[in-house]
Scaffold this motif. Sequence first.
Motif, short mmCIF file in Angstrom:
data_model
loop_
_atom_site.label_atom_id
_atom_site.label_comp_id
_atom_site.label_asym_id
_atom_site.label_seq_id
_atom_site.Cartn_x
_atom_site.Cartn_y
_atom_site.Cartn_z
N THR A 218 150.01 -40.52 -36.41
CA THR A 218 150.06 -41.78 -35.65
C THR A 218 150.93 -42.85 -36.28
N LYS A 219 150.96 -42.93 -37.61
CA LYS A 219 151.67 -44.01 -38.28
C LYS A 219 153.08 -43.65 -38.72
N ILE A 220 153.27 -42.39 -39.08
CA ILE A 220 154.57 -41.98 -39.63
C ILE A 220 155.41 -41.26 -38.58
N LEU A 221 154.88 -40.19 -38.02
CA LEU A 221 155.62 -39.48 -36.98
C LEU A 221 155.56 -40.21 -35.64
N LYS A 222 154.51 -41.00 -35.44
CA LYS A 222 154.34 -41.81 -34.22
C LYS A 222 154.36 -40.95 -32.96
N VAL A 223 153.60 -39.88 -33.02
CA VAL A 223 153.47 -39.00 -31.85
C VAL A 223 152.00 -38.91 -31.42
N GLY A 224 151.25 -39.96 -31.70
CA GLY A 224 149.85 -39.94 -31.32
C GLY A 224 149.20 -41.30 -31.43
N ILE A 225 148.01 -41.41 -30.85
CA ILE A 225 147.21 -42.63 -30.93
C ILE A 225 145.85 -42.29 -31.52
N ILE A 226 145.14 -43.30 -31.96
CA ILE A 226 143.83 -43.09 -32.57
C ILE A 226 142.73 -43.37 -31.55
N VAL A 227 141.85 -42.40 -31.37
CA VAL A 227 140.68 -42.60 -30.52
C VAL A 227 139.60 -43.31 -31.32
N LYS A 228 139.35 -42.81 -32.50
CA LYS A 228 138.32 -43.35 -33.37
C LYS A 228 138.87 -43.49 -34.78
N ASP A 229 139.02 -44.73 -35.23
CA ASP A 229 139.54 -44.97 -36.57
C ASP A 229 138.54 -44.49 -37.62
N TRP A 230 139.06 -43.93 -38.71
CA TRP A 230 138.20 -43.38 -39.74
C TRP A 230 137.29 -44.44 -40.37
N THR A 231 137.73 -45.69 -40.41
CA THR A 231 136.90 -46.76 -40.97
C THR A 231 135.65 -47.01 -40.12
N ARG A 232 135.66 -46.51 -38.88
CA ARG A 232 134.52 -46.68 -37.97
C ARG A 232 133.83 -45.35 -37.72
N ARG A 233 133.90 -44.46 -38.72
CA ARG A 233 133.43 -43.09 -38.54
C ARG A 233 131.93 -43.00 -38.28
N HIS A 234 131.15 -44.00 -38.68
CA HIS A 234 129.71 -43.95 -38.48
C HIS A 234 129.28 -44.54 -37.14
N GLU A 235 130.27 -45.02 -36.38
CA GLU A 235 129.97 -45.59 -35.08
C GLU A 235 130.12 -44.54 -33.98
N VAL A 236 129.44 -44.75 -32.88
CA VAL A 236 129.57 -43.86 -31.73
C VAL A 236 130.79 -44.29 -30.92
N VAL A 237 131.59 -43.31 -30.53
CA VAL A 237 132.73 -43.60 -29.66
C VAL A 237 132.19 -43.77 -28.24
N THR A 238 132.54 -44.89 -27.62
CA THR A 238 132.03 -45.17 -26.28
C THR A 238 132.91 -44.54 -25.22
N ARG A 239 132.35 -44.45 -24.01
CA ARG A 239 133.11 -43.92 -22.88
C ARG A 239 134.36 -44.75 -22.61
N GLY A 240 134.26 -46.06 -22.87
CA GLY A 240 135.41 -46.93 -22.67
C GLY A 240 136.55 -46.61 -23.62
N MET A 241 136.21 -46.26 -24.87
CA MET A 241 137.24 -45.90 -25.85
C MET A 241 137.92 -44.60 -25.46
N VAL A 242 137.14 -43.64 -24.98
CA VAL A 242 137.71 -42.37 -24.54
C VAL A 242 138.62 -42.59 -23.34
N GLN A 243 138.14 -43.36 -22.37
CA GLN A 243 138.93 -43.65 -21.17
C GLN A 243 140.23 -44.35 -21.53
N ALA A 244 140.15 -45.37 -22.40
CA ALA A 244 141.35 -46.13 -22.78
C ALA A 244 142.36 -45.25 -23.50
N ALA A 245 141.88 -44.36 -24.38
CA ALA A 245 142.79 -43.49 -25.11
C ALA A 245 143.51 -42.52 -24.18
#
Length: 294
Positions: A218-245
């Motif tokens: 995501t940062k170097i090759l820039k061929v992707g986006i982040i659904v769930k950042d590793w710093t938020r690994r203990h949080e639940v990914v919401t349906r809104g985050m999945v939809q937005a990604a």
Amino acid sequence: MAKLLRILSSKAQRIVIIHDSLMGSVVQDFVYLPNAEAYAFHSVSAFTLFLFMWENMGRPFDIDANFLKDVPSLEDCFSPEFEKFIKIQYDYMKFNSGRIYNTCRVIEDEQIKEIAIGLERSGQKFIWVLRDADKGNIFAKDQLRKIELPKGFEERVKGKGILLRDWAPQLEILAHSSVGGFMSHCGWNSCMESISMGVPIAAWPMHSDQPRNTVLVTKILKVGIIVKDWTRRHEVVTRGMVQAAVEKLIVSKEGEEMRNRAMDLSASLKKSVTESGIKNMELDSFISHITRQI
């Protein structure tokens, strides 16, 4: 690799074994055979492996790179048992004559319902591989590994979404021209397959080398986006985050630019394995080395 094995089978002057880097103990006796050599194959990215070794050595030199601020720590990446296993296996690396890296110079938790609803609300066509390995967090204790999709989900997405519950031909799917993106945990094999087919990645790292592979993608090759950042690994990914990604990757201008970059990388990767390509030349160089006259 098939090319390599064919050549080795026709050479009698040296015995060579190529083993997974995490199975170093299997070669400790083999290398004492006459004319025997062992090579470790690293299935993780060279980028992630370099950072791991650099940090373990106490960062002996400076790296002038902006991406370092995005590199996550290794906290929670490995279970204690796996860390112990890695250490034991790496003690056997001294038996190897060399290492092989799965790379190329041109690149280098229980949330099923939220994913389902996010995919449905995105309005995009999808193939969802829902395997046993994806049923939960591998580090969670006393976890019930039971998949529960929203009531009526499969009926509502019929004709738009496909659910596969067992093995899927991932490479064939990624090679299809209608595939516009790949939501992945960012294991390195999946990253290589996706990039080689020109498909951008929606990165959702879970453990091991995946968080740092995500930085590369995501940062170097820039061929992707982040659904769930590793710093938020203990949080639940919401349906809104999945939809937005999904929407960002498939229907936005930014997603289209990522697809173009991924296609450019794919072309470079394919060129590298042609007869005059760098990866093919490196393989020929390795074969020449291990089949050299004693």
